[in-house]
Enzyme design. Sequence first.
Site, short mmCIF file in Angstrom:
data_model
loop_
_atom_site.label_atom_id
_atom_site.label_comp_id
_atom_site.label_asym_id
_atom_site.label_seq_id
_atom_site.Cartn_x
_atom_site.Cartn_y
_atom_site.Cartn_z
N LYS A 157 0.11 7.86 -14.58
CA LYS A 157 1.26 7.09 -13.97
C LYS A 157 2.14 6.54 -15.10
CE LYS A 157 -1.21 5.69 -9.88
NZ LYS A 157 -1.68 4.47 -9.09
N GLY A 163 6.65 3.94 -6.30
CA GLY A 163 7.19 4.88 -5.39
C GLY A 163 6.69 6.09 -5.63
N LYS A 200 -8.83 6.97 -12.42
CA LYS A 200 -9.20 7.88 -11.61
C LYS A 200 -8.52 8.23 -10.27
CE LYS A 200 -13.09 9.98 -10.26
NZ LYS A 200 -13.63 11.11 -11.14
N LYS A 236 7.14 3.85 4.00
CA LYS A 236 6.06 3.33 4.99
C LYS A 236 6.80 3.94 6.34
CE LYS A 236 4.12 -0.14 2.21
NZ LYS A 236 3.99 -1.40 1.67
N ARG A 290 7.27 -10.06 -3.65
CA ARG A 290 8.24 -10.51 -2.63
C ARG A 290 7.93 -10.55 -1.38
NH1 ARG A 290 7.95 -4.98 -3.57
NH2 ARG A 290 8.04 -3.90 -1.36
N VAL A 293 8.91 -5.63 3.72
CA VAL A 293 9.58 -5.06 5.17
C VAL A 293 8.47 -5.46 6.44
CG1 VAL A 293 10.14 -3.04 6.59
CG2 VAL A 293 10.67 -3.55 4.27
C1 MV4 Z 1 -2.71 6.35 -6.52
C2 MV4 Z 1 -3.51 7.41 -5.82
C3 MV4 Z 1 -4.81 8.00 -6.03
N1 MV4 Z 1 -5.44 7.54 -6.92
N2 MV4 Z 1 -3.73 5.92 -7.67
C4 MV4 Z 1 1.65 6.17 -5.04
C5 MV4 Z 1 2.52 5.06 -5.44
C6 MV4 Z 1 1.97 4.08 -6.06
N3 MV4 Z 1 2.07 3.10 -4.96
C7 MV4 Z 1 0.63 4.38 -6.28
N4 MV4 Z 1 0.25 5.54 -5.53
C8 MV4 Z 1 -0.86 6.28 -5.66
N5 MV4 Z 1 -1.53 5.99 -6.65
C9 MV4 Z 1 -4.99 6.55 -7.74
N6 MV4 Z 1 -5.96 6.18 -8.65
C10 MV4 Z 1 -2.54 7.67 -4.56
C11 MV4 Z 1 -1.27 7.13 -4.59
C12 MV4 Z 1 -0.37 7.54 -3.40
C13 MV4 Z 1 -0.06 6.72 -2.55
C14 MV4 Z 1 -0.57 5.36 -2.46
C15 MV4 Z 1 -0.49 4.49 -1.39
C16 MV4 Z 1 0.57 4.86 -0.22
C17 MV4 Z 1 0.83 6.26 -0.42
C18 MV4 Z 1 0.81 7.12 -1.57
C19 MV4 Z 1 1.23 8.44 -1.47
C20 MV4 Z 1 0.95 9.37 -2.47
C21 MV4 Z 1 0.21 8.84 -3.25
#
Ligand code: MV4
Length: 446
Positions: A157, A163, A200, A236, A290, A293
């Site tokens: 990341k 997002g 992970k 969302k 913050r 929504v």
């Molecule tokens: C993750 C994940 C799986 N494992 N981290 C998406 C944006 C940011 N909020 C972090 N995200 C994710 N992080 C780990 N270690 C999967 C996502 C993810 C996700 C998280 C929440 C809501 C929707 C999502 C859609 C795709 C990926």
Amino acid sequence: MFEKVLIANRGEVALRIHRACREMGIRTVAVHSEADANAMHVRLADEAVCIGPAKSADSYLNKPAIITAAHITGADAIHPGFGFLSENADFAEMVEKHGIAFIGPTSAQMRLMGDKITARKAAIEAGLPVTPGSPALDTIEDAIDWAEKIGYPVIIKAKDGGGGKGMKIAFNKDELNQAYTMARAEAKAAFTSDVVYMEKYLQNPRHIEMQILADKYGNVVHLGERDCSIQRNNQKVIEECPSPALNDAERKKIGEIVRKAVEKIGYTSAGTLEFLYENGEFYFMEMNTRLQVEHPITEAITGIDLVREQIRIASGAALGYTQDDITFNGHAIECRINAEDPSNFAPCPGKIVEWHAPGGLGVRVDSEIYSGYTIPPYYDSMIAKLIIHGKTRNSALMRLRRALEECIIMGVKTTIPLHQEIISQAEYIDGQYNIHWLENFMEKNK
Ligand code: MV4
């Protein structure tokens, strides 16, 4: 208490903030772009100031224009809403430096919890569960070492990411090199910093977030969770509380862990801690400093007006209640209604020829639209939120089905048919879904 609050936002959240102020006897200043001169909150506010042309960069993101509007109207506080400058620490700092109250956390708290790496560090120190992860990865060798330690699959990341942008997944060592290189390149292109780190990778988690309120005297309460897993492209679509995946014991446990962590961090105002939830375990992802929504579903089951509480906290009032006073009643579901073509999600701005809002017990509609209103093409496409409350999840679902049928918007295409489709699926009705469910469902039904 404040005499006059400037609402530094537009759309349904601007009206939402105006309503809270009105009920508290606080006068309101609406700031608007030239394109929003006919918006409802502009008409209802005590004063209105045009702060620039339609483009957000020249209006709703124009810090000097907003602070100047506060000065010329004598506003003693600014509420940023969500989006725009709501998590911009520089703006919060400028507001503070101009002797105006910022309705939200301090700029220092925003900086600490707004940066993914410092937030993760603060979360670990405050006792929050996190995914196994790495510090900043300077070289591919670092990435290889850490992937061995963490175990595949891993996700890379960007520190300044958000997002879902700049995230790359590696299921084995062969994929790691490309994932690392692509993540850094994308981060460099899209954000200020190209710093990346690794976690992970959780393959089928739910997205569950905890709402908290904290005053300036160390009092912190949690207002339960919201399940936001029904999403596409990190947008969302439907949110609900309580989560169908949690039982009362799990809710109580994570609630207490979150409450204690927020006390240790020393955060103030409303805030939301986002978690991934998989196999009964929570993993802290990030904190939103913050109002969100989807806050109305939490309001529906707790009876607490979150905007009112933000304003009270910012004015120096103590919460006046403890965790034992917080009760959760029933079930709430929110549908975000966007002016988009449901077949391809293309934005569909234009004139609303006919608008009939649903009503009845347990039906709330947060929206600024009215018959004859023209949706401008410059801003995001959400035009209304339908918030349904019922005694149980099933009664809330029945009510949601009825309310969606009653919701008439003529003149623009909307995502109402998508919501009707989703809530008729057995997996949704059974609450058996994760963050990938909607995209998989749409893929299968293309
Ligand atoms: C993750 C994940 C799986 N494992 N981290 C998406 C944006 C940011 N909020 C972090 N995200 C994710 N992080 C780990 N270690 C999967 C996502 C993810 C996700 C998280 C929440 C809501 C929707 C999502 C859609 C795709 C990926």
